[in-house]
Design an enzyme around this catalytic site. Structure first.
Site, PDB file in Angstrom:
ATOM      1  N   LEU A 151      19.199 -49.368 -65.033  1.00  0.00           N
ATOM      2  CA  LEU A 151      19.985 -48.586 -65.989  1.00  0.00           C
ATOM      3  C   LEU A 151      19.957 -47.109 -65.630  1.00  0.00           C
ATOM      4  O   LEU A 151      20.970 -46.406 -65.754  1.00  0.00           O
ATOM      5  CB  LEU A 151      19.450 -48.804 -67.412  1.00  0.00           C
ATOM      6  CG  LEU A 151      20.177 -48.031 -68.511  1.00  0.00           C
ATOM      7  CD1 LEU A 151      21.651 -48.425 -68.577  1.00  0.00           C
ATOM      8  CD2 LEU A 151      19.507 -48.251 -69.860  1.00  0.00           C
ATOM      9  N   TYR A 152      18.793 -46.613 -65.190  1.00  0.00           N
ATOM     10  CA  TYR A 152      18.710 -45.212 -64.757  1.00  0.00           C
ATOM     11  C   TYR A 152      19.758 -44.920 -63.687  1.00  0.00           C
ATOM     12  O   TYR A 152      20.514 -43.940 -63.773  1.00  0.00           O
ATOM     13  CB  TYR A 152      17.309 -44.923 -64.227  1.00  0.00           C
ATOM     14  CG  TYR A 152      17.194 -43.614 -63.493  1.00  0.00           C
ATOM     15  CD1 TYR A 152      17.290 -42.401 -64.164  1.00  0.00           C
ATOM     16  CD2 TYR A 152      16.998 -43.581 -62.108  1.00  0.00           C
ATOM     17  CE1 TYR A 152      17.198 -41.188 -63.487  1.00  0.00           C
ATOM     18  CE2 TYR A 152      16.898 -42.383 -61.427  1.00  0.00           C
ATOM     19  CZ  TYR A 152      16.999 -41.188 -62.106  1.00  0.00           C
ATOM     20  OH  TYR A 152      16.914 -40.004 -61.428  1.00  0.00           O
ATOM     21  N   ALA A 153      19.823 -45.777 -62.665  1.00  0.00           N
ATOM     22  CA  ALA A 153      20.792 -45.569 -61.590  1.00  0.00           C
ATOM     23  C   ALA A 153      22.218 -45.667 -62.112  1.00  0.00           C
ATOM     24  O   ALA A 153      23.103 -44.910 -61.690  1.00  0.00           O
ATOM     25  CB  ALA A 153      20.557 -46.585 -60.484  1.00  0.00           C
TER      26      ALA A 153
END
Length: 336
Positions: A151-153
């Protein structure tokens, strides 16, 4: 010049703020000092420059629309270096909403501030994590990166697309920098070098994922800062080489927008990284070999030829020098 730097209590942001102050730039620093990790460390980073006559600190959250609008109205920065974000690829499993709040909604507020107040250039942090499932090495910003694994990416990939749309619609230049595994003094406690150093000194085993088979483009923080500062002065325009039949993801013929990798061109094996750390600490590590974690990629390797060509950026700090510098800082800061 007045430059807004977001995330000035953070690892990279604090180094960038210091570098700009040393160049005589007036810096408006933004941070919310959240408790994702040790707030004392964040305050210690700020203490290095918070009393500098050219530094103004704003304690605010990116996701607070009213505070962000007020910041741009009051300070009217000419340029923006956006480094604040909810960091870490694994914390998203516990708290996914904060990633969207900070990294997507917060980034929208930065873009709106730039649009409304005539900012000359926005330089923002992306990440090598956007390459995700890609296995074509070295990673190049000239090839698509459509399959992030965390999700960060995904939020960082969204930032790149949001910035391009704003650059196109409103004509203000945006440059995204995909950082590759940054390390060095004042680093983040949730990152490998910090965790490994703490464990070795405590006599605890190191958790080594993928059975130590990782390779990473470990990049010393001073090399990153130099690239950020140089990029800030390199304002992009529309790229005449772009054409609709074969678009280049790194640039645009319809917007003043660029993407660059920023990192060390020479990947280092994780086990070599640990070996260098052992030498600097004068102690051997106990290794607990574990399988690949969900969302991790086995290797990263940065192609930074475009940034070299554009701004003359070339990282030069070897891992042996950089790790030794971190260990000296760590021993001094923690008194060990």
């Amino acid at each position: 010049m007045d430059v807004l730097v977001t995330g000035t209590a953070g690892f990279i942001g604090s180094h960038v703020a210091l570098a700009l102050l040393d160049k005589g730039v007036r810096v408006i620093g933004l941070d919310n000092l959240n408790d994702y990790y040790d707030v004392t460390l964040k305050k210690a980073r700020l203490a290095r420059f918070i009393d500098h006559p050219n530094y103004t600190h704003v304690h605010a959250d990116l996701a607070d629309r009213d505070r962000m609008e007020a910041l741009f109205v009051r300070h009217r920065p000419q340029r923006v270096v956006h480094l604040a974000a909810q960091a870490g690829v694994r914390y998203a499993a516990e708290n996914p909403h904060v990633y969207v709040s900070s990294n997507v909604t917060g980034f929208l507020h930065v873009l709106e501030g730039c649009r409304q107040h005539g900012v000359e250039h926005l330089v923002f942090a992306s990440t090598s994590s956007v390459y995700g499932a890609n296995t074509d090495m070295p990673f190049s910003e000239h090839r698509p990166a459509e399959h992030p694994l965390t999700l960060y990416a995904a939020t960082k990939k969204a930032n790149e697309q949001m910035a391009h749309s704003y650059a196109h619609l409103y004509g203000f230049p945006c440059t995204g920098l995909r950082f590759f595994t940054v390390y060095g003094p004042w680093g983040r406690p949730d990152m490998a070098l910090f965790l490994f150093t703490r464990a070795i000194l405590a006599g605890e085993p190191l958790k080594v994922f993928n059975h130590g088979q990782h390779k990473r483009s470990f990049t010393y923080v001073d090399d990153i800062v130099e690239g950020v500062v140089r990029t800030l002065d390199h304002v992009p325009g529309k790229d005449p080489q772009w054409h609709s039949a074969s678009p280049d993801p790194s640039s645009s013929g319809v917007a003043p927008f660029r993407l660059y990798n920023i990192g060390n061109e020479q990947p280092v094996a994780l086990l070599r990284y640990i070996e260098v750390l052992e030498q600097c600490l004068g102690r051997k590590a106990r290794l607990e070999m574990l399988p690949l974690q969900a969302g991790d990629v086995p290797d990263t390797e940065a192609d930074v030829s475009s940034l070299i060509q554009a701004v003359g950026y070339r990282p030069h700090v070897a891992v042996e020098t950089g790790v030794a510098s971190f260990v000296r800082w760590y021993r001094d800061y923690y008194g060990v």
